[in-house]
Scaffold this active site. Structure first.
Site, PDB file in Angstrom:
ATOM      1  CD  GLU A 173      -1.921   4.930  -6.388  1.00 11.11           C
ATOM      2  OE1 GLU A 173      -2.899   5.786  -6.157  1.00 11.11           O
ATOM      3  OE2 GLU A 173      -2.463   4.065  -6.397  1.00 11.11           O
ATOM      4  CE1 TYR A 222      -4.119   0.620  -0.414  1.00  9.78           C
ATOM      5  CE2 TYR A 222      -4.148   0.250   1.601  1.00  9.78           C
ATOM      6  CZ  TYR A 222      -5.189   0.578   0.217  1.00  9.78           C
ATOM      7  OH  TYR A 222      -6.877   0.611   0.041  1.00  9.78           O
TER       8      TYR A 222
HETATM    9  C1  LIG Z   1     -11.010  12.641  -8.583  1.00 13.29           C
HETATM   10  C2  LIG Z   1     -10.244  11.997  -8.180  1.00 13.29           C
HETATM   11  C3  LIG Z   1      -9.824  11.405  -6.575  1.00 13.29           C
HETATM   12  C4  LIG Z   1      -8.567  11.182  -5.845  1.00 13.29           C
HETATM   13  C5  LIG Z   1      -8.593  10.971  -4.804  1.00 13.29           C
HETATM   14  C6  LIG Z   1      -6.735  10.526  -3.986  1.00 13.29           C
HETATM   15  C7  LIG Z   1      -6.716   9.775  -2.450  1.00 13.29           C
HETATM   16  C8  LIG Z   1      -6.035   8.494  -2.061  1.00 13.29           C
HETATM   17  C9  LIG Z   1      -6.459   8.260  -1.313  1.00 13.29           C
HETATM   18  C10 LIG Z   1      -5.897   6.846  -2.005  1.00 13.29           C
HETATM   19  C11 LIG Z   1      -4.687   5.880  -2.451  1.00 13.29           C
HETATM   20  C12 LIG Z   1      -4.499   5.311  -1.921  1.00 13.29           C
HETATM   21  C13 LIG Z   1      -4.251   4.357  -3.295  1.00 13.29           C
HETATM   22  C14 LIG Z   1      -3.958   2.947  -3.371  1.00 13.29           C
HETATM   23  C15 LIG Z   1      -2.700   2.456  -3.936  1.00 13.29           C
HETATM   24  C16 LIG Z   1      -3.313   0.775  -4.492  1.00 13.29           C
HETATM   25  O1  LIG Z   1      -3.739   0.415  -4.133  1.00 13.29           O
HETATM   26  S1  LIG Z   1      -1.567   0.575  -3.578  1.00 13.29           S
HETATM   27  C17 LIG Z   1      -1.485  -0.891  -3.600  1.00 13.29           C
HETATM   28  C18 LIG Z   1      -1.992  -1.804  -2.496  1.00 13.29           C
HETATM   29  N1  LIG Z   1      -3.412  -2.296  -2.672  1.00 13.29           N
HETATM   30  C19 LIG Z   1      -3.859  -2.971  -1.617  1.00 13.29           C
HETATM   31  O2  LIG Z   1      -3.407  -3.370  -1.141  1.00 13.29           O
HETATM   32  C20 LIG Z   1      -5.381  -2.697  -1.945  1.00 13.29           C
HETATM   33  C21 LIG Z   1      -5.512  -2.790  -0.654  1.00 13.29           C
HETATM   34  N2  LIG Z   1      -7.055  -2.323  -0.853  1.00 13.29           N
HETATM   35  C22 LIG Z   1      -8.070  -3.206  -0.617  1.00 13.29           C
HETATM   36  O3  LIG Z   1      -8.520  -4.517  -0.941  1.00 13.29           O
HETATM   37  C23 LIG Z   1      -9.986  -3.224  -1.427  1.00 13.29           C
HETATM   38  O4  LIG Z   1      -9.608  -2.165  -2.318  1.00 13.29           O
HETATM   39  C24 LIG Z   1     -10.358  -2.306  -0.298  1.00 13.29           C
HETATM   40  C25 LIG Z   1     -11.610  -1.567  -0.583  1.00 13.29           C
HETATM   41  C26 LIG Z   1      -9.335  -1.226   0.563  1.00 13.29           C
HETATM   42  C27 LIG Z   1     -10.591  -3.118   1.229  1.00 13.29           C
HETATM   43  O5  LIG Z   1     -11.205  -4.565   0.739  1.00 13.29           O
HETATM   44  P1  LIG Z   1     -11.938  -4.851   1.458  1.00 13.29           P
HETATM   45  O6  LIG Z   1     -13.196  -5.541   0.487  1.00 13.29           O
HETATM   46  O7  LIG Z   1     -12.784  -4.316   3.067  1.00 13.29           O
HETATM   47  O8  LIG Z   1     -11.927  -6.152   2.989  1.00 13.29           O
HETATM   48  P2  LIG Z   1     -11.929  -7.787   2.997  1.00 13.29           P
HETATM   49  O9  LIG Z   1     -11.247  -8.324   3.619  1.00 13.29           O
HETATM   50  O10 LIG Z   1     -11.308  -7.410   1.235  1.00 13.29           O
HETATM   51  O11 LIG Z   1     -13.211  -8.146   1.798  1.00 13.29           O
HETATM   52  C28 LIG Z   1     -14.485  -7.273   2.777  1.00 13.29           C
HETATM   53  C29 LIG Z   1     -15.757  -8.828   3.373  1.00 13.29           C
HETATM   54  O12 LIG Z   1     -16.038  -8.727   1.181  1.00 13.29           O
HETATM   55  C30 LIG Z   1     -16.025  -9.820   0.808  1.00 13.29           C
HETATM   56  N3  LIG Z   1     -15.235  -9.365  -0.730  1.00 13.29           N
HETATM   57  C31 LIG Z   1     -15.232  -8.708  -1.497  1.00 13.29           C
HETATM   58  N4  LIG Z   1     -15.340  -8.031  -2.249  1.00 13.29           N
HETATM   59  C32 LIG Z   1     -15.402  -9.388  -3.093  1.00 13.29           C
HETATM   60  C33 LIG Z   1     -15.422  -9.256  -4.352  1.00 13.29           C
HETATM   61  N5  LIG Z   1     -14.761  -8.512  -5.429  1.00 13.29           N
HETATM   62  N6  LIG Z   1     -15.670 -11.058  -4.427  1.00 13.29           N
HETATM   63  C34 LIG Z   1     -16.082 -11.833  -3.361  1.00 13.29           C
HETATM   64  N7  LIG Z   1     -16.185 -11.368  -2.241  1.00 13.29           N
HETATM   65  C35 LIG Z   1     -15.655 -10.134  -1.552  1.00 13.29           C
HETATM   66  C36 LIG Z   1     -14.401 -10.447   1.067  1.00 13.29           C
HETATM   67  O13 LIG Z   1     -14.412 -11.490   1.421  1.00 13.29           O
HETATM   68  C37 LIG Z   1     -15.034  -9.703   2.897  1.00 13.29           C
HETATM   69  O14 LIG Z   1     -16.356 -10.895   2.675  1.00 13.29           O
HETATM   70  P3  LIG Z   1     -16.449 -11.840   4.637  1.00 13.29           P
HETATM   71  O15 LIG Z   1     -14.825 -12.159   4.570  1.00 13.29           O
HETATM   72  O16 LIG Z   1     -17.460 -12.833   4.983  1.00 13.29           O
HETATM   73  O17 LIG Z   1     -15.859 -10.230   5.231  1.00 13.29           O
END
Ligand SMILES: CCCCCCCCCCCCC/C=C/C(=O)SCCNC(=O)CCNC(=O)[C@H](O)C(C)(C)COP(=O)(O)OP(=O)(O)OC[C@H]1O[C@@H](n2cnc3c(N)ncnc32)[C@H](O)[C@@H]1OP(=O)(O)O
Length: 242
Positions: free
Chosen positions: A171, A164
Site C-alpha cells: 500500500e 499484514y
Molecule cells: C481517509 C483515509 C484514511 C487512511 C488511514 C490510513 C492508516 C492505515 C493504517 C493501517 C493500514 C492497514 C492496512 C491493512 C492492510 C492489510 O489488510 S494487509 C493484509 C493482512 N491483513 C490482515 O491480516 C487483516 C487483519 N485484520 C483483521 O482481521 C480485522 O480487519 C480486524 C478488524 C483488524 C481484526 O479483527 P477482529 O474482528 O477484531 O478479530 P477477530 O478475532 O477476527 O474477531 C473478533 C470476534 O468477532 C467475530 N467476528 C468478527 N467479524 C465477524 C464476521 N464477519 N462474522 C462472524 N463473526 C465475526 C469473531 O468471530 C470473534 O468472535 P469471538 O471469538 O466470539 O470473540
C-alpha cells in the site's frame, strides 16, 4: 456470581428468548455475509491466477479484476455496521480504520490514478488482501457453523504476522508511486483563490496518510497479536477501547 438463568425470573427468561431470537437472525445474516465474501474473494483469486497464467505478466491484471475488487472491498463497510450494532464482538474503531484504509486505497488511489495500476506493489497488496480475506471469511463461516478446522484457525491467527506488514508495504509503495502524478495533475486539490476560500492539496494529504500508518498500523497489528494469544493460547485479554 449468579447468572440470569440461575435466578430464573419470567422477565429474564423473556429477555433471554429475545437474545436467542436476535442471535439466530444475526447468526443467519453473518453466515450468509461471510459465505458471500469468501466466494467473492475466491472469484478474485481465480481471476488473478487465470489472468497471470494466460498473459504471463501482471500488466493489465488490476484492470481485469478492478470491478470485483471494488465491489467486495466496498461491501466490507457493512463490517463497521456489524460492530456498531453489536452483532460481532469487535471494536468499531479498529474495524473502521482497517476497512476505510482499504476503501481509500481502492477508490482514491488505484481506481483514480491509472498510472499506478500496473505497479508490482498493487499486485502485492491485492494478492495479500485476497489470501487474507479468503482465510478470514472462511474462518468466520466455519466458526459460525461450529465446524472450524484447526488449520483455518491456525492460518487466521498466524498468517497475518507476515501478511499484514507485506500488505502495508504494498500500500505504501503504491501511494508513493502515485505522488508524482498527483502533484503534476493537481487532482482532488483546491487552490486559492476560490469562492469557498479554502485550499486543499491532495499531494500533501497523501503524505499525511502515509505518515499516519506509523501510529495506526502498530495498533492494528498488536490488536491481532492479542487476538492470537486469546484464541490460540486461551489468554484472557481486556481491550481498552471497547
Ligand atoms: C481517509 C483515509 C484514511 C487512511 C488511514 C490510513 C492508516 C492505515 C493504517 C493501517 C493500514 C492497514 C492496512 C491493512 C492492510 C492489510 O489488510 S494487509 C493484509 C493482512 N491483513 C490482515 O491480516 C487483516 C487483519 N485484520 C483483521 O482481521 C480485522 O480487519 C480486524 C478488524 C483488524 C481484526 O479483527 P477482529 O474482528 O477484531 O478479530 P477477530 O478475532 O477476527 O474477531 C473478533 C470476534 O468477532 C467475530 N467476528 C468478527 N467479524 C465477524 C464476521 N464477519 N462474522 C462472524 N463473526 C465475526 C469473531 O468471530 C470473534 O468472535 P469471538 O471469538 O466470539 O470473540
Amino acid at each position: 456470581m449468579a447468572s440470569g438463568e440461575e435466578e430464573g425470573g419470567v422477565d429474564e427468561k423473556e429477555t433471554n428468548n429475545k437474545k436467542r431470537t436476535k442471535g439466530a437472525i444475526a447468526t443467519a445474516w453473518l453466515t450468509v455475509y461471510n459465505i458471500a465474501m469468501t466466494a467473492g474473494w475466491l472469484v478474485l483469486a481465480v481471476a488473478m491466477l487465470r489472468y497471470y497464467l494466460q498473459k504471463g505478466s501482471h500488466k493489465g491484471l488490476y484492470r481485469n479484476i478492478a470491478k470485483t475488487l471494488k465491489f467486495f472491498q466496498t461491501f466490507a463497510l457493512l463490517e463497521v455496521g456489524h460492530c456498531a450494532i453489536g452483532i460481532v464482538r469487535t471494536s468499531v474503531i479498529v474495524t473502521g480504520v482497517q476497512v476505510c484504509s482499504r476503501i481509500f486505497m481502492v477508490w482514491f488511489i488505484t481506481n483514480s490514478i491509472r498510472q499506478v495500476q500496473n505497479e508490482e506493489s498493487v499486485i502485492l497488496f491485492v494478492v495479500v488482501w485476497t489470501v487474507t480475506e479468503i482465510t478470514r471469511y472462511s474462518f468466520y463461516t466455519f466458526n459460525l457453523l461450529n465446524h472450524l478446522p484447526y488449520f483455518i484457525k491456525w492460518a487466521r491467527y498466524n498468517m497475518f504476522i507476515v501478511m499484514y506488514p507485506l500488505g502495508v508495504v504494498g500500500e505504501l509503495l503504491t501511494i508513493h508511486a502515485a505522488l508524482p502524478y498527483v502533484r503534476r495533475s493537481g487532482m482532488y486539490s483546491l487552490r486559492l483563490p476560490n469562492k469557498y476560500n479554502v485550499s486543499f492539496d491532495y499531494y500533501y494529504f497523501l503524505i499525511i496518510v502515509m505518515l499516519s500508518y506509523i501510529p495506526l498500523f502498530p495498533q492494528l497489528y498488536f490488536h491481532m497479536l492479542r487476538q492470537r494469544r486469546r484464541v490460540l493460547h486461551g489468554e484472557i485479554i481486556v481491550e481498552k477501547d471497547e
